[in-house]
Design a protein around this motif. Structure first.
Motif, PDB file in Angstrom:
ATOM      1  N   UNK A   4       0.760  -1.091  -0.216  1.00  0.00           N
ATOM      2  CA  UNK A   4       0.113   0.580   0.041  1.00  0.00           C
ATOM      3  C   UNK A   4       0.940   1.256  -0.124  1.00  0.00           C
ATOM      4  N   UNK A   5       0.337   2.394  -1.016  1.00  0.00           N
ATOM      5  CA  UNK A   5       1.738   3.038  -0.451  1.00  0.00           C
ATOM      6  C   UNK A   5       0.545   4.430  -0.708  1.00  0.00           C
ATOM      7  N   UNK A   6       1.192   5.256   0.052  1.00  0.00           N
ATOM      8  CA  UNK A   6       0.224   6.703   0.696  1.00  0.00           C
ATOM      9  C   UNK A   6       1.487   8.083  -0.256  1.00  0.00           C
ATOM     10  N   UNK A   7       0.251   8.563  -1.370  1.00  0.00           N
ATOM     11  CA  UNK A   7       0.849   9.526  -2.324  1.00  0.00           C
ATOM     12  C   UNK A   7       0.557  10.735  -1.261  1.00  0.00           C
ATOM     13  N   UNK A   8       1.402  12.121  -2.041  1.00  0.00           N
ATOM     14  CA  UNK A   8       1.393  12.961  -1.511  1.00  0.00           C
ATOM     15  C   UNK A   8       0.040  13.455  -1.639  1.00  0.00           C
ATOM     16  N   UNK A   9      -0.736  13.236  -1.652  1.00  0.00           N
ATOM     17  CA  UNK A   9      -3.043  14.018  -1.606  1.00  0.00           C
ATOM     18  C   UNK A   9      -3.271  13.279  -0.279  1.00  0.00           C
ATOM     19  N   UNK A  10      -2.746  12.083   0.453  1.00  0.00           N
ATOM     20  CA  UNK A  10      -2.970  11.268   1.214  1.00  0.00           C
ATOM     21  C   UNK A  10      -3.847  10.009   0.384  1.00  0.00           C
ATOM     22  N   UNK A  11      -3.814  10.196  -0.791  1.00  0.00           N
ATOM     23  CA  UNK A  11      -4.851   8.322  -1.276  1.00  0.00           C
ATOM     24  C   UNK A  11      -3.989   7.457  -1.182  1.00  0.00           C
ATOM     25  N   UNK A  12      -4.708   6.734  -0.727  1.00  0.00           N
ATOM     26  CA  UNK A  12      -3.798   5.323  -0.566  1.00  0.00           C
ATOM     27  C   UNK A  12      -4.174   3.931  -2.219  1.00  0.00           C
ATOM     28  N   UNK A  13      -2.923   3.821  -2.241  1.00  0.00           N
ATOM     29  CA  UNK A  13      -3.273   2.732  -3.822  1.00  0.00           C
ATOM     30  C   UNK A  13      -2.424   0.924  -3.031  1.00  0.00           C
ATOM     31  N   UNK A  14      -3.160   0.719  -3.422  1.00  0.00           N
ATOM     32  CA  UNK A  14      -3.166  -0.937  -3.114  1.00  0.00           C
ATOM     33  C   UNK A  14      -2.303  -1.097  -4.593  1.00  0.00           C
ATOM     34  N   UNK A  15      -1.370  -2.764  -3.904  1.00  0.00           N
ATOM     35  CA  UNK A  15      -1.553  -3.594  -5.322  1.00  0.00           C
ATOM     36  C   UNK A  15      -0.622  -5.277  -4.330  1.00  0.00           C
ATOM     37  N   UNK A  16      -1.326  -5.805  -5.426  1.00  0.00           N
ATOM     38  CA  UNK A  16      -0.817  -7.412  -4.694  1.00  0.00           C
ATOM     39  C   UNK A  16       0.384  -8.081  -5.901  1.00  0.00           C
ATOM     40  N   UNK A  17       1.361  -8.953  -5.473  1.00  0.00           N
ATOM     41  CA  UNK A  17       2.474  -9.251  -6.430  1.00  0.00           C
ATOM     42  C   UNK A  17       1.175 -10.089  -7.813  1.00  0.00           C
ATOM     43  N   UNK A  18       2.071 -10.379  -8.467  1.00  0.00           N
ATOM     44  CA  UNK A  18       1.072 -10.928 -10.159  1.00  0.00           C
ATOM     45  C   UNK A  18       2.255 -11.527 -10.599  1.00  0.00           C
ATOM     46  N   UNK A  58      -4.097   5.889 -12.027  1.00  0.00           N
ATOM     47  CA  UNK A  58      -5.099   6.491 -11.651  1.00  0.00           C
ATOM     48  C   UNK A  58      -5.496   7.886 -11.079  1.00  0.00           C
ATOM     49  N   UNK A  59      -3.930   8.311 -11.714  1.00  0.00           N
ATOM     50  CA  UNK A  59      -4.411   9.975 -11.719  1.00  0.00           C
ATOM     51  C   UNK A  59      -3.564  10.992 -10.532  1.00  0.00           C
ATOM     52  N   UNK A  60      -3.163   9.899  -9.185  1.00  0.00           N
ATOM     53  CA  UNK A  60      -2.553  10.580  -8.210  1.00  0.00           C
ATOM     54  C   UNK A  60      -1.074  11.663  -8.815  1.00  0.00           C
ATOM     55  N   UNK A  61      -1.119  12.027  -7.421  1.00  0.00           N
ATOM     56  CA  UNK A  61       0.027  12.909  -7.375  1.00  0.00           C
ATOM     57  C   UNK A  61       1.080  12.219  -7.690  1.00  0.00           C
ATOM     58  N   UNK A  62       1.864  12.429  -8.319  1.00  0.00           N
ATOM     59  CA  UNK A  62       3.459  11.641  -8.998  1.00  0.00           C
ATOM     60  C   UNK A  62       4.128  11.465  -8.014  1.00  0.00           C
ATOM     61  N   UNK A  63       3.770  11.450  -6.181  1.00  0.00           N
ATOM     62  CA  UNK A  63       4.874  11.477  -4.962  1.00  0.00           C
ATOM     63  C   UNK A  63       4.558  11.245  -3.951  1.00  0.00           C
ATOM     64  N   UNK A  64       4.798   9.960  -4.337  1.00  0.00           N
ATOM     65  CA  UNK A  64       4.640   8.965  -2.875  1.00  0.00           C
ATOM     66  C   UNK A  64       5.825   8.850  -1.889  1.00  0.00           C
ATOM     67  N   UNK A  65       4.552   9.386  -0.499  1.00  0.00           N
ATOM     68  CA  UNK A  65       5.115  10.081   0.724  1.00  0.00           C
ATOM     69  C   UNK A  65       5.487   8.594   1.361  1.00  0.00           C
ATOM     70  N   UNK A  66       4.662   7.070   1.835  1.00  0.00           N
ATOM     71  CA  UNK A  66       4.864   6.023   2.646  1.00  0.00           C
ATOM     72  C   UNK A  66       4.717   4.948   2.003  1.00  0.00           C
ATOM     73  N   UNK A  67       5.548   3.931   1.998  1.00  0.00           N
ATOM     74  CA  UNK A  67       5.667   2.436   1.042  1.00  0.00           C
ATOM     75  C   UNK A  67       4.819   0.928   2.176  1.00  0.00           C
ATOM     76  N   UNK A  68       3.963   0.578   2.289  1.00  0.00           N
ATOM     77  CA  UNK A  68       3.711  -0.273   3.217  1.00  0.00           C
ATOM     78  C   UNK A  68       4.377  -1.881   2.564  1.00  0.00           C
ATOM     79  N   UNK A  69       4.761  -3.065   2.482  1.00  0.00           N
ATOM     80  CA  UNK A  69       5.064  -3.979   2.114  1.00  0.00           C
ATOM     81  C   UNK A  69       4.993  -5.246   3.155  1.00  0.00           C
TER      82      UNK A  69
END
Ligand code: ZN
Length: 134
Positions: free
Chosen positions: A31-45, A67-78
């Motif tokens: 899960x990644x937290x982008x600079x606008x506060x939005x969270x996006x998720x992914x799994x391995x494929x 999906x149009x998020x600002x291109x700046x990631x603040x935090x990454x959880x794996x």
């Protein structure tokens, strides 16, 4: 874990269940937290042609960008289902370098909630970034 970390952790655990990992058996969620506060998720494929496999971190970042998020990631959880939390691979670190900074926070955790915290600049120093192409 603070509130944001818990949110990222829960989101990564949820998406981890969708991992397509018939070859490695390793189920990863990110899960990644982008600079606008939005969270996006992914799994391995994974793919029968192994080179077609994509890690959870990259899926999450590519989803954020597409999906149009600002291109700046603040935090990454794996998160992984391994006992010892798995850190992002070198390939994913390069992709994080594209959208993050030395101050981007990286969290790696297992399903039991054991978590390690890193500052991106400490685990990927002297990264090749878009600034080198200016
Ligand atoms: Zn990776």
């Amino acid at each position: 874990m603070n509130d944001i970390q818990k949110k990222l952790y829960d989101a990564a655990c949820e998406v981890q269940k969708r991992a397509h990992a018939p070859y490695s058996g390793a189920h990863i969620g990110a899960a990644v937290l982008m600079s606008n506060g939005a969270i996006y998720t992914g799994c391995n494929v994974e793919n029968a042609s192994y080179g077609g496999t994509v890690c959870a971190e990259r899926v999450a970042l590519w989803k954020a960008v597409s999906e149009g998020a600002p291109k700046q990631v603040k935090e990454v959880m794996v998160i992984s289902d391994a006992d010892k939390p798995w850190p992002p691979c070198g390939f994913c670190r390069q992709v994080i370098a594209e959208f993050g900074s030395e101050d981007t926070m990286i969290y790696t955790a297992n399903l039991q909630g054991k978590m390690k915290t890193f500052k991106f600049g400490d685990i990927f120093p002297e990264a090749f970034t878009p600034k080198h192409l200016d």
